[in-house]
Write a protein that holds these residues in place. Structure first.
Motif, PDB file in Angstrom:
ATOM      1  N   MET A 100      47.568  44.837  40.942  1.00  0.00           N
ATOM      2  CA  MET A 100      48.176  45.691  41.959  1.00  0.00           C
ATOM      3  C   MET A 100      47.210  46.796  42.344  1.00  0.00           C
ATOM      4  O   MET A 100      46.309  47.146  41.578  1.00  0.00           O
ATOM      5  CB  MET A 100      49.500  46.268  41.440  1.00  0.00           C
ATOM      6  N   ALA A 101      47.383  47.315  43.505  1.00  0.00           N
ATOM      7  CA  ALA A 101      46.554  48.424  43.982  1.00  0.00           C
ATOM      8  C   ALA A 101      47.024  49.723  43.344  1.00  0.00           C
ATOM      9  O   ALA A 101      48.203  49.879  43.033  1.00  0.00           O
ATOM     10  CB  ALA A 101      46.648  48.523  45.498  1.00  0.00           C
ATOM     11  N   ASP A 102      46.111  50.623  43.152  1.00  0.00           N
ATOM     12  CA  ASP A 102      46.438  51.975  42.720  1.00  0.00           C
ATOM     13  C   ASP A 102      45.719  52.917  43.682  1.00  0.00           C
ATOM     14  O   ASP A 102      44.503  53.092  43.590  1.00  0.00           O
ATOM     15  CB  ASP A 102      45.979  52.224  41.285  1.00  0.00           C
ATOM     16  N   PRO A 103      46.453  53.509  44.612  1.00  0.00           N
ATOM     17  CA  PRO A 103      45.814  54.341  45.630  1.00  0.00           C
ATOM     18  C   PRO A 103      45.149  55.601  45.083  1.00  0.00           C
ATOM     19  O   PRO A 103      44.361  56.228  45.771  1.00  0.00           O
ATOM     20  CB  PRO A 103      46.955  54.683  46.583  1.00  0.00           C
ATOM     21  N   THR A 104      45.428  55.952  43.808  1.00  0.00           N
ATOM     22  CA  THR A 104      44.819  57.155  43.235  1.00  0.00           C
ATOM     23  C   THR A 104      43.461  56.875  42.598  1.00  0.00           C
ATOM     24  O   THR A 104      42.768  57.791  42.189  1.00  0.00           O
ATOM     25  CB  THR A 104      45.742  57.794  42.176  1.00  0.00           C
ATOM     26  N   ILE A 105      43.093  55.592  42.501  1.00  0.00           N
ATOM     27  CA  ILE A 105      41.835  55.203  41.858  1.00  0.00           C
ATOM     28  C   ILE A 105      40.977  54.448  42.859  1.00  0.00           C
ATOM     29  O   ILE A 105      41.447  53.535  43.530  1.00  0.00           O
ATOM     30  CB  ILE A 105      42.104  54.315  40.622  1.00  0.00           C
ATOM     31  N   GLY A 106      39.714  54.803  42.940  1.00  0.00           N
ATOM     32  CA  GLY A 106      38.783  54.125  43.839  1.00  0.00           C
ATOM     33  C   GLY A 106      38.181  52.894  43.177  1.00  0.00           C
ATOM     34  O   GLY A 106      36.982  52.865  42.912  1.00  0.00           O
ATOM     35  N   GLY A 119      46.130  41.242  44.012  1.00  0.00           N
ATOM     36  CA  GLY A 119      46.843  39.991  44.240  1.00  0.00           C
ATOM     37  C   GLY A 119      46.386  38.851  43.342  1.00  0.00           C
ATOM     38  O   GLY A 119      47.053  37.820  43.255  1.00  0.00           O
ATOM     39  N   ALA A 120      45.273  39.029  42.653  1.00  0.00           N
ATOM     40  CA  ALA A 120      44.770  37.986  41.746  1.00  0.00           C
ATOM     41  C   ALA A 120      45.555  38.023  40.437  1.00  0.00           C
ATOM     42  O   ALA A 120      46.006  39.084  40.003  1.00  0.00           O
ATOM     43  CB  ALA A 120      43.285  38.197  41.459  1.00  0.00           C
ATOM     44  N   PRO A 121      45.702  36.878  39.794  1.00  0.00           N
ATOM     45  CA  PRO A 121      46.363  36.876  38.483  1.00  0.00           C
ATOM     46  C   PRO A 121      45.438  37.455  37.413  1.00  0.00           C
ATOM     47  O   PRO A 121      44.223  37.291  37.490  1.00  0.00           O
ATOM     48  CB  PRO A 121      46.638  35.392  38.219  1.00  0.00           C
TER      49      PRO A 121
END
Length: 149
Positions: A100-106, A119-121
């Motif tokens: 999942m994405a984490d918008p607080t981490i680049g 989106g990858a397993p």
């Protein structure tokens, strides 16, 4: 527990030793299963592959747990190996094992240790776990290590 801004090197070394022991146990069990020549082993490789993913995904959660109280301000948000483990563990625990994405981490997959896209397993192999755990512990030592008094 309060957030940790540093860990003693003895603690980091002990965690590294536990990780190495756990990797060795998996390798020994897998090798013993493969070497057992007088049994029907037709489904063995598939079973070992499934076990490998489950085992090392769980070992990633354990790795993060050893340092779960690390301060995010010291960890940074620049996409380092600590960030990558944080994202992957959260993905395993909260998103059914899908990155999942984490918008607080680049976190840029092209510069990350495992190069997993959103989106990858998350299905870690022994080799992937070794790479990410080694990078994680190097980053812990770099950012959080405290010399013994």
């Amino acid at each position: 527990m309060l957030g940790m801004k540093e860990y003693e090197q003895d603690y980091i070394d002990a965690c590294r030793s536990r990780i190495e022991s756990q990797v060795a146990v998996f390798h020994e069990v897998a090798q013993a299963a493969r070497d057992h020549g007088d049994a029907d082993v037709s489904g063995l490789e598939g079973a070992l592959e499934s076990l490998e993913y489950e085992y090392f995904n769980n070992m990633l959660i354990v790795l993060d747990g050893y340092f779960v109280d690390r301060l995010r301000g010291v960890e940074g948000k620049d996409g380092n190996a600590l960030n990558e483990v944080r994202v992957l563990v959260r993905s395993l625990m909260e998103n059914g094992g899908t990155v999942m994405a984490d918008p607080t981490i680049g976190l840029d997959p092209s510069r990350s240790v495992l190069r997993l896209e959103v989106g990858a397993p998350v299905t870690l192999t022994l080799q992937q776990y070794r790479r990410i755990s080694d990078a994680f512990l190097r980053e812990i030592e770099s950012r959080f290590s405290r010399a013994e008094d």
